[in-house]
Structure formats: structure tokens, C-alpha cells
Design an enzyme around this catalytic site. Structure first.
Site, PDB file in Angstrom:
ATOM      1  N   HIS A   1      -1.801  -0.446  16.912  1.00 21.85           N
ATOM      2  CA  HIS A   1      -0.948   0.097  15.835  1.00 21.85           C
ATOM      3  C   HIS A   1       0.709  -0.050  16.358  1.00 21.85           C
ATOM      4  CE1 HIS A   1      -3.428   1.487  12.617  1.00 21.85           C
ATOM      5  NE2 HIS A   1      -2.238   1.831  11.510  1.00 21.85           N
TER       6      HIS A   1
ATOM      7  N   ILE B   1       0.148  -7.666   9.050  1.00 22.31           N
ATOM      8  CA  ILE B   1      -0.177  -8.875   8.710  1.00 22.31           C
ATOM      9  C   ILE B   1      -0.881  -9.998   9.314  1.00 22.31           C
ATOM     10  CG2 ILE B   1       2.437  -8.490   8.785  1.00 22.31           C
ATOM     11  CD1 ILE B   1       3.144 -10.457  11.306  1.00 22.31           C
TER      12      ILE B   1
ATOM     13  N   GLU C   1       1.095  -0.935  -0.061  1.00 24.24           N
ATOM     14  CA  GLU C   1      -0.328   0.405   0.040  1.00 24.24           C
ATOM     15  C   GLU C   1       1.048   1.098   0.126  1.00 24.24           C
ATOM     16  OE1 GLU C   1      -1.435  -0.948   3.770  1.00 24.24           O
ATOM     17  OE2 GLU C   1      -3.384  -2.527   3.101  1.00 24.24           O
TER      18      GLU C   1
ATOM     19  N   SER D   1      -6.267  -4.251   0.591  1.00 23.36           N
ATOM     20  CA  SER D   1      -6.640  -5.940   0.662  1.00 23.36           C
ATOM     21  C   SER D   1      -4.811  -6.891   0.649  1.00 23.36           C
ATOM     22  CB  SER D   1      -6.523  -6.509  -1.038  1.00 23.36           C
ATOM     23  OG  SER D   1      -7.387  -5.528  -1.597  1.00 23.36           O
ATOM     24  N   GLU D   2      -5.199  -6.805   2.070  1.00 23.87           N
ATOM     25  CA  GLU D   2      -3.071  -7.673   2.561  1.00 23.87           C
ATOM     26  C   GLU D   2      -3.386  -9.119   2.604  1.00 23.87           C
ATOM     27  OE1 GLU D   2      -5.687  -5.408   4.707  1.00 23.87           O
ATOM     28  OE2 GLU D   2      -3.694  -2.912   4.835  1.00 23.87           O
TER      29      GLU D   2
END
Lengths: 336, 327
Positions: B128, B85, B29, B57-58
Site C-alpha cells: 500500500h 493497478i 470502488e 474487479s480492477e
């Protein structure tokens, strides 16, 4: 009967479907005899899908398969003996006994592997398709998945990637009406192919019991992909004769009726195709019997080969995890 | 020698490897517009097919890299923040990490996963601020966690050249680090730790961004208390340089592990277990671990500080093992 199908290929399609049928009937027997560990997901009933699709591909085209993958591998040219050897967990098996039914692969034939996770092969096919496109190679990637996978997010993400980057991918949805025991109608609204339309790709539904129809539809999709026209989605309506997996027939399941199974068997893809071949004077009933005998011999030879080849050594259990091992990696379960 | 920041070293590694090997591509991204700078200029230099901005769209872009690698490319997948992840965990753990073995070695999977801003930068709360490397080591990924700009470039180049999936941890607190970085292509081998400061009394095993903190504590204790602290940086978490660790600990007999992952089943647990198994007779004091607490990072800065490993805890632990006596 397809208009674009050479007679020789039409005959081969019958033999290919019969090989898949006999292979998985044999698998059931071998699972019952405890010669195959774990369980397998038989493809019987769906043969026209794998054979119709793979007959439109070359060796350089790749596919990602599903947990019900024996049919895809055989249709793409997989070796019966090496497949049985893998199911037996032998070193001579495709995956050297490390993968079994749910991971059989043959990279020399563009088979990127069966997969135990529903829908997981879709983005993998897109990555391979990107390589073909970027390198200017005329190959395509096919991603097989079932009706259950249509509700997996990653399949939709993959369709979007294929659409935005115009990747040479063909999404083949094998709709056998049940995700294990859950009926499609309980978990899905609209026809499956209508969802793919919303990604702006060519999307259509085909009779998955008619190998000629599947071939024709795939052929157009492959031509479009090779010409840079981007991805396609093909919904193949089909049916599995056996349970979700080999153990199911020892259970008393009620999610579908015997009447329903019998109705679908009346539309058997092998009987259907044999009739077409004979009606079209492409071959005789005797030719069909001869093809069947040849396939039966192959299956018997394959089982014989697999039972005689050696098992891997437990000392080598950690091999193949990495291309080259570093000291202490991968680690043993007991102190090194 | 020329000095570069950690991010610039990453950028140079990307550029040099991509120039050298046209099978290398990068995707993720916001790669093209990369605001932090590590992907700056890549799109202009290498074009659309090799530098891909993906949708959010990981799972799909992670699987895409697997397919590209199986087809012969050498993709770098960049995750904007470490906890992304988890969205792609099936594609990482069930697919990429297991694939080579499940295939019986039929195909290599040369993918590099770059995990940006790993750990906390302060005030980024629960989703995060993770350092996800214990999960990844557990899954069988090779994992590098450089603490200097020099290692960032050398380990990145080696990671990309590996035939197996490798995770590159770019710790948030390491990114501003500046240090000497050669202009030419070079590699730092996987599985080789480094003594960052030699000492004889106590070994501190410090991971990633905690290495500079450990060095500062070591200096201070040397001046204040005359304790000679050796700081050892594993650099690669899998493969792990067990011999290098044992050499240091057999010399000092005392060890403190300083790692910013959970106390339970965190990376320090594994190092501690290795020492218990292989250095028992050399140990003069019990092993001490200074780690993160077993909770998601709280938002409030004071709460955050209370659950992160701190230099003060490290200092106390070093003093404690140093003065430990068996009486």
C-alpha cells in the site's frame, strides 16, 4: 433451417462463410510466402459462429474480437482489401500497418478490434454496452472469446458487471475444444455455458457448425438485450481445421488426431449450409457456384490491392501513439 | 483568494467537468460513499449512469472504461490505492496504453486514471505504499503528479479533457495540502514544469509530495549556509518539460533530483539521463539522486524512514554538489 431467416440473408450467409474460408486459406499461403510478417490464427472450420452471430447484428452494434479474429471482422462487413493490406503491413490497411492480424479493427463497422490477450475484450464490450444503455440507444455489444478464455478471471469479472448492471452484452464463447494444444477437458469441469448461468444470465449451448442455429440463438439474445433484458451467454461448439496458428502445420503436433479432424470435417459448416439452401429451394447448386466465383474474385482483387498499395514510411513510425504529440513525446530511440 | 485542500480541489474539478460535459463519468470502488471526500456529492448530482460503484474487479472496470471511451464516453477510473493497478495491468498496459497506436489512430481513448494515496502514509507496508508512476510512464501513459491544490484542479481538468489516457497521481502526502484555488474552471497545461523557488547555485528537481520538503530544505540552507537553491517541479512526468528543466540546470550547473521512486529505473534515473545527454557541458558537479531504496516498503516506521528519500539526505546532497570542485 431457421424459421426467421429471410432467404436473401440465408444466401448471404453462405457467401460470408465462404469468404472467411477462402480468406484464411489465402492467408496461410501468404504467410508461407513471407508476404505476411508474423503469424496468423486461421478461422477455417468456425465460420458458422462468426456469420451466425454477426448476421443478427446491425452496423451500430459493436463487437470485440479475439486473436483468431479474421472471421469476425469479415462477418461484420470488413473489407477484404483493407484486411489484406493490414496483414501486409501497408498504410492502406485498417490499422495503417500498426496492428496486423491480432488487432484489426474497423470502428465504422463497430469492430472494436481483435485482441492478442485471451479474454481481454470482455470488459471492453461491457463498457461500450454501458454507453448504449446510458444513452438509451438500442445497440448491443458482442464479446467473442474461445474456450480457453473461460478460465480467465477478467471474463468472469466482466460477466458479473454485465449481470449486475443488466448491460446489453452477448458473450459468445467459441468452443473449438483446444486452448492452443491444451484440451478443454483437461482444464475445465462442467459445460462452459453452465458457468455463465451462475451469474444469473440467459445461457445456452448451440451447434456452432450450424449457422442457422447460431443465428437463431443470437437473434433471441440480441432481442432480449435491446429490450433491456440484460446479457446472455452463448456457447458455440465448433472446431478449427488448421493449427492454433499458421506455423503449426510445419510442426509435428500430436495433441489431436487426424481422425478427429476428419470427423469434424464431415460436419463442415459450409457443406451443411449449402445442402440446406438447396434442399429448401433457397438457391440452386449453380447459384452457390456463382457465389463462390464472386468471392474468389474478391479475394484475388483484395490480395492484388494489398500488394500494390504503399508501405508506411519508417519516418512516421511514432505516429498514432497520441492524439496530439507534445514536444519530445513520444521519444525516439536515438537522441533527439 | 479562496483556499481549498488538494482533495477538495479534485472534487471541484470532477464536479465542474461533469457539469460541463455529460460524456464524463466516474467509476471505481467506493466512489459513492467516498470516505476521503474527493468524490463527495457526485452521485447525488450526476446519477447512476455517470457515477458507478464497481465490484472489486480492477481488471474488468479498467477494461470497461476502455470500452466506454471507445464508444464515446470520457471515463475517470479511480483506484483506491496505487498497487491495485497491478491487478489491472493487462487492461492498462496491453490494452489502453497500446490501443491507439495498434488501431492506427482509429479511435481516441480519453480515460483519466486517478491513483489515490500514492506513496506511503506511514506504516502501510509493502502493498500500500508504492508510487507506480515509472511503470506507467514506461507504458506510455501521460502522467501528472501535482504538488499543490491549484495544480490538482488544473491538471485534473486538463487530464479529463485530453484525448489520450492520462494518469493522475494523488500523492498521499499531498492530500492534506491547502492552497489558493480559483473557483472558475481553469487548466494547467501538460508538459509544463514550474520553478517553485528561484535560485542560482543548485537546482533541486522535486516530484509531487516532495516539493514542499524541498522548499523547506532550500529555505533552511539559504539561511544557514547562504546557498541559493532553485526548486523545480516538473508537475507532469509524461510529457516532460525538458526545456524547463534544462533552463534551470544551465543556470545553476548543479542538480539534485529528489524523487520517491526506486533508485534503479526510477523516475530520477530518466531525469538524470536527460541531463547527462543535454546539459553535460553546463554541469559543474555530478548529478545526485535522492530516491527510495530498491525494496518494498517495510512496515516498521524506522525501517520505512531508512529507505525513503529524506530531507536530511537532500540537504547533504545539496551541500555536496555546492561544494564540489573538480580538483
Amino acid at each position: 433451417m431457421s424459421n426467421i431467416l429471410p432467404p436473401q440473408m440465408a444466401r448471404k450467409m453462405y457467401a460470408d462463410m465462404f469468404r472467411i474460408r477462402q480468406f484464411d486459406i489465402k492467408v496461410v499461403e501468404l504467410v508461407d510466402d513471407d508476404l505476411i510478417p508474423g503469424s496468423c490464427h486461421e478461422y477455417c472450420g468456425q465460420e458458422a459462429v462468426a456469420v451466425g452471430v454477426c448476421s443478427a447484428l446491425t452496423k451500430k452494434d459493436i463487437l470485440t474480437s479475439t486473436h483468431r479474429g479474421h472471421g469476425h471482422t469479415l462477418a461484420k462487413g470488413g473489407d477484404v482489401g483493407k484486411m489484406f493490406a493490414e496483414l501486409f503491413g501497408k498504410s492502406a490497411g485498417y490499422n495503417k500497418g500498426r496492428g496486423g492480424s491480432m488487432h484489426i479493427a474497423d470502428f465504422s463497422l463497430g469492430i472494436f478490434g481483435a485482441n492478442g490477450i485471451v479474454g481481454a475484450g470482455a470488459p471492453i464490450a461491457c463498457g461500450a454496452a454501458h454507453k448504449f444503455k446510458a444513452a438509451g440507444e438500442p445497440h448491443v455489444a458482442v464479446s467473442f472469446f474461445g474456450d480457453g478464455a473461460i478460465n480467465q478471471g477478467v471474463v468472469h469479472e466482466a460477466m458479473n458487471l454485465a449481470a449486475i448492471w443488466r448491460l446489453p452484452v452477448i458473450f459468445v464463447c467459441e468452443n473449438n475444444l483446444y486452448a492452443m494444444t491444451t484440451p478443454l477437458r483437461d482444464v475445465t469441469i462442467l459445460e462452459l455455458y453452465e458457468r455463465a448461468q451462475s451469474y444469473g444470465m440467459a445461457s445456452t449451448k448451440v451447434d456452432g457448425m450450424d449457422v442457422g442455429a447460431v443465428f437463431d440463438t443470437t437473434f433471441s439474445a440480441v432481442e432480449r438485450a435491446r429490450a433491456g433484458g440484460g446479457p446472455s451467454f452463448i456457447q458455440c461448439d465448433t472446431y478449427r481445421y488448421f493449427g492454433h496458428y499458421s506455423g503449426e502445420r510445419h510442426m509435428k503436433t500430436t495433441y489431436r488426431t487426424q481422425q478427429e479432424i476428419d470427423e469434424w470435417k464431415k460436419r463442415d459448416p459450409l457443406d451443411f449450409w449449402a445442402e440446406r439452401l438447396i434442399q429448401g429451394s433457397i438457391c440452386s447448386a449453380q447459384d452457390i457456384e456463382r457465389m463462390k466465383r464472386e468471392v474468389d474474385e474478391q479475394i484475388a482483387e483484395g490480395v492484388e490491392y494489398a500488394s500494390q498499395c504503399p508501405a508506411p514510411s519508417p519516418q512516421d513510425a511514432l505516429e498514432h501513439m497520441y492524439a496530439v504529440n507534445y514536444p519530445y513525446t513520444p521519444a525516439q530511440g536515438a537522441e533527439q | 483568494m479562496r483556499q481549498l485542500r488538494f482533495l477538495q480541489a479534485m472534487n471541484e474539478a470532477y464536479r465542474q467537468v461533469m457539469a460541463e460535459d455529460e460524456s464524463v463519468m466516474i467509476l471505481g470502488e467506493d466512489i459513492r460513499g467516498g470516505i476521503r471526500g474527493e468524490t463527495k456529492g457526485l452521485h447525488a448530482a450526476f446519477g447512476d449512469d455517470r457515477v458507478l460503484d464497481t465490484p472489486i474487479s480492477e481488471a474488468a472496470f479498467t477494461g470497461f472504461a476502455t470500452g466506454a471511451a471507445l464508444a464515446g464516453l470520457r471515463p475517470i477510473v479511480q483506484f483506491q490505492v496505487p498497487s491495485l493497478i497491478y491487478v489491472a495491468f493487462d487492461q492498462l498496459v496491453n490494452q489502453a496504453a497500446k490501443m491507439r497506436l495498434m488501431l492506427g489512430g482509429q479511435a481516441d481513448l480519453p480515460v483519466t486514471y486517478t491513483i489515490m494515496v500514492s506513496g506511503t502514509r506511514g506504516g502501510n507496508a509493502g502493498q500500500h505504499s508504492d508510487n507506480p508512476y515509472p511503470y506507467l510512464v514506461h507504458a506510455g501513459f501521460k502522467v501528472v503528479c501535482p504538488s499543490t491544490a491549484y495544480d490538482a484542479k488544473g491538471l485534473m481538468i486538463q487530464a479529463i479533457r485530453e484525448q489520450d489516457p492520462v494518469v493522475f497521481i494523488a500523492s498521499a502526502m499531498s492530500l492534506p495540502h491547502k492552497g489558493e484555488v480559483p473557483e472558475e474552471i481553469y487548466t494547467v497545461p501538460l508538459g509544463k514544469g514550474q520553478v517553485r523557488r528561484a535560485g542560482t547555485d543548485v537546482t533541486v528537481v522535486a516530484v509531487g509530495h516532495l516539493v514542499p520538503e524541498a522548499l523547506a530544505v532550500a529555505e533552511s540552507l539559504s539561511e544557514k549556509r547562504g546557498i541559493s537553491v532553485e526548486v523545480w517541479d516538473p508537475r507532469t512526468l509524461l510529457p516532460f518539460d525538458r526545456d524547463g528543466l534544462l533552463e534551470s540546470v544551465r543556470k545553476t550547473g548543479r542538480v539534485v533530483i529528489y524523487d520517491d521512486t526506486n533508485r534503479s529505473c526510477g523516475y530520477a534515473s530518466e531525469i538524470s539521463a536527460i541531463l547527462g545527454e543535454h546539459a553535460f557541458s553546463s554541469l559543474i558537479a555530478p548529478i545526485k539522486r535522492i530516491t527510495r531504496a530498491d525494496i518494498p516498503l517495510p512496515y516498521n516506521p524506522d525501517l520505512e524512514a531508512a529507505v525513503l528519500p529524506s530531507p536530511m539526505q537532500l540537504e547533504q546532497a545539496i551541500c555536496s554538489v555546492w561544494s564540489y570542485s573538480k580538483s
